[in-house]
Design an enzyme around this catalytic site. Structure first.
Site, PDB file in Angstrom:
ATOM      1  N   ALA A   1     -10.563  -7.756  -0.659  1.00 48.70           N
ATOM      2  CA  ALA A   1     -11.726  -6.163  -0.545  1.00 48.70           C
ATOM      3  C   ALA A   1     -11.793  -5.988  -2.150  1.00 48.70           C
ATOM      4  O   ALA A   1     -10.984  -6.085  -3.017  1.00 48.70           O
ATOM      5  CB  ALA A   1     -11.669  -5.223   0.554  1.00 48.70           C
TER       6      ALA A   1
ATOM      7  N   ARG B   1       1.165  -0.931  -0.050  1.00 45.03           N
ATOM      8  CA  ARG B   1       0.166   0.168  -0.025  1.00 45.03           C
ATOM      9  C   ARG B   1       0.430   1.339   0.188  1.00 45.03           C
ATOM     10  O   ARG B   1       1.834   1.562   0.958  1.00 45.03           O
ATOM     11  CB  ARG B   1      -0.893  -0.177   1.210  1.00 45.03           C
ATOM     12  CG  ARG B   1      -2.185  -1.031   0.845  1.00 45.03           C
ATOM     13  CD  ARG B   1      -2.894  -1.055   0.307  1.00 45.03           C
ATOM     14  NE  ARG B   1      -4.287  -2.155  -0.133  1.00 45.03           N
ATOM     15  CZ  ARG B   1      -5.082  -1.992  -1.045  1.00 45.03           C
ATOM     16  NH1 ARG B   1      -4.350  -1.251  -2.291  1.00 45.03           N
ATOM     17  NH2 ARG B   1      -6.111  -3.049  -0.915  1.00 45.03           N
TER      18      ARG B   1
ATOM     19  N   GLU C   1      -8.830 -12.482  -6.189  1.00 42.48           N
ATOM     20  CA  GLU C   1      -8.058 -11.960  -5.824  1.00 42.48           C
ATOM     21  C   GLU C   1      -7.879 -13.923  -5.015  1.00 42.48           C
ATOM     22  O   GLU C   1      -6.644 -13.497  -4.505  1.00 42.48           O
ATOM     23  CB  GLU C   1      -8.594 -10.982  -4.646  1.00 42.48           C
ATOM     24  CG  GLU C   1      -8.104  -9.499  -4.778  1.00 42.48           C
ATOM     25  CD  GLU C   1      -8.773  -8.998  -3.673  1.00 42.48           C
ATOM     26  OE1 GLU C   1      -8.636  -9.198  -2.986  1.00 42.48           O
ATOM     27  OE2 GLU C   1      -8.974  -7.505  -4.445  1.00 42.48           O
TER      28      GLU C   1
ATOM     29  N   GLU D   1      -1.645  -6.353  -7.148  1.00 42.15           N
ATOM     30  CA  GLU D   1      -1.739  -8.128  -6.504  1.00 42.15           C
ATOM     31  C   GLU D   1      -1.432  -8.704  -7.416  1.00 42.15           C
ATOM     32  O   GLU D   1      -1.332 -10.085  -7.468  1.00 42.15           O
ATOM     33  CB  GLU D   1      -3.269  -7.797  -6.895  1.00 42.15           C
ATOM     34  CG  GLU D   1      -4.404  -6.747  -6.857  1.00 42.15           C
ATOM     35  CD  GLU D   1      -5.601  -7.239  -7.086  1.00 42.15           C
ATOM     36  OE1 GLU D   1      -6.080  -8.205  -7.657  1.00 42.15           O
ATOM     37  OE2 GLU D   1      -6.453  -6.421  -6.749  1.00 42.15           O
TER      38      GLU D   1
ATOM     39  N   GLU E   1     -14.803 -10.159  -5.710  1.00 44.09           N
ATOM     40  CA  GLU E   1     -13.743  -9.819  -5.843  1.00 44.09           C
ATOM     41  C   GLU E   1     -12.746 -11.056  -4.761  1.00 44.09           C
ATOM     42  O   GLU E   1     -11.820 -11.213  -4.560  1.00 44.09           O
ATOM     43  CB  GLU E   1     -13.473  -8.925  -4.617  1.00 44.09           C
ATOM     44  CG  GLU E   1     -14.556  -7.524  -4.861  1.00 44.09           C
ATOM     45  CD  GLU E   1     -12.890  -7.079  -5.537  1.00 44.09           C
ATOM     46  OE1 GLU E   1     -11.880  -7.426  -6.019  1.00 44.09           O
ATOM     47  OE2 GLU E   1     -13.128  -6.031  -6.633  1.00 44.09           O
TER      48      GLU E   1
END
Length: 216
Positions: free
Chosen positions: A95, A83, A116, A162, A112
């Site tokens: 998320a 992040r 993910e 990701e 999601e």
């Protein structure tokens, strides 16, 4: 010295409530790819002068606590993702933004989880809702509980942050210990872990259905 008004109340009767204040002006100061910045001139107190409040305009998001394992021995899916604003790799739960027109929150959660984690779930419940930073943002997140997991039909290609995301299964009790020890800092992960543990202690009785009202 406190100037607040103290009242007695039963815990079961405590509930957030909508409240309107007179907004004398509203301006979209800036619009970005995901969110914007709004500025209101608002009377927050009946007897006071208007004040200026700036806050983030945000579409909202969903999070997913994915659990597997026998009762009392559940494991939670955690993702480690970079992040940039906080310059850190954080352990999170799956998320994503509510940025697809017409998509219901539960549909976004299913999407999601597939995108993910390459997973699908046969059982879904609403676990917890919260505002991320109500003093400066209107962002609201609904965290779903996903159980009875199975692999998705196909893997989803990942890019940007990701692409190098690490996924692990962690014992739910150990995850709670991680929260209390200050090892986890993502708000959806912290909230989801603690809410899942509390719900399990009550044998999942307080869980809400997918169409439960959302205070947002």
């Amino acid at each position: 010295m406190s100037t607040g008004v103290f009242e007695s109340a039963e815990a079961a009767s405590l509930s957030d409530a909508r409240s309107q204040r007179a907004v004398e002006s509203h301006v979209r100061v800036w619009t970005g790819r995901v969110f914007g910045l709004d500025e209101d001139r608002v009377r927050v107190a009946a007897q006071g002068e208007p004040v200026v409040r700036q806050y983030v305009h945000h579409p909202g998001a969903v999070g997913i606590v994915a659990l597997r394992g026998a009762p009392g021995e559940e494991e939670i899916l955690l993702e480690r993702q970079y992040r940039h604003p906080v310059r850190a790799e954080l352990w999170e739960i799956p998320a994503g933004l509510l940025d697809v027109a017409g998509e219901r929150p539960e549909e976004a959660a299913r999407r999601e989880l597939r995108e993910e984690a390459d997973l699908e779930a046969a059982r879904w419940d609403v676990l917890v809702d919260y505002f991320t930073s109500p003093g400066g943002s209107e962002e609201s997140i609904r965290v779903f509980l996903a159980r009875d997991l199975r692999p998705a039909a196909s893997a989803f290609p990942r890019e940007d942050e990701e692409r190098d995301m690490t996924l692990v299964w962690a014992d739910l009790d150990e995850a709670v210990s991680g929260v209390l020890a200050g090892r986890f800092h993502n708000p959806s992960a912290v909230t989801g872990i603690l809410a899942a543990h509390a719900a399990r202690e009550r044998r999942w009785e307080p869980l809400r259905p997918l169409d439960a009202p959302w205070f947002r």
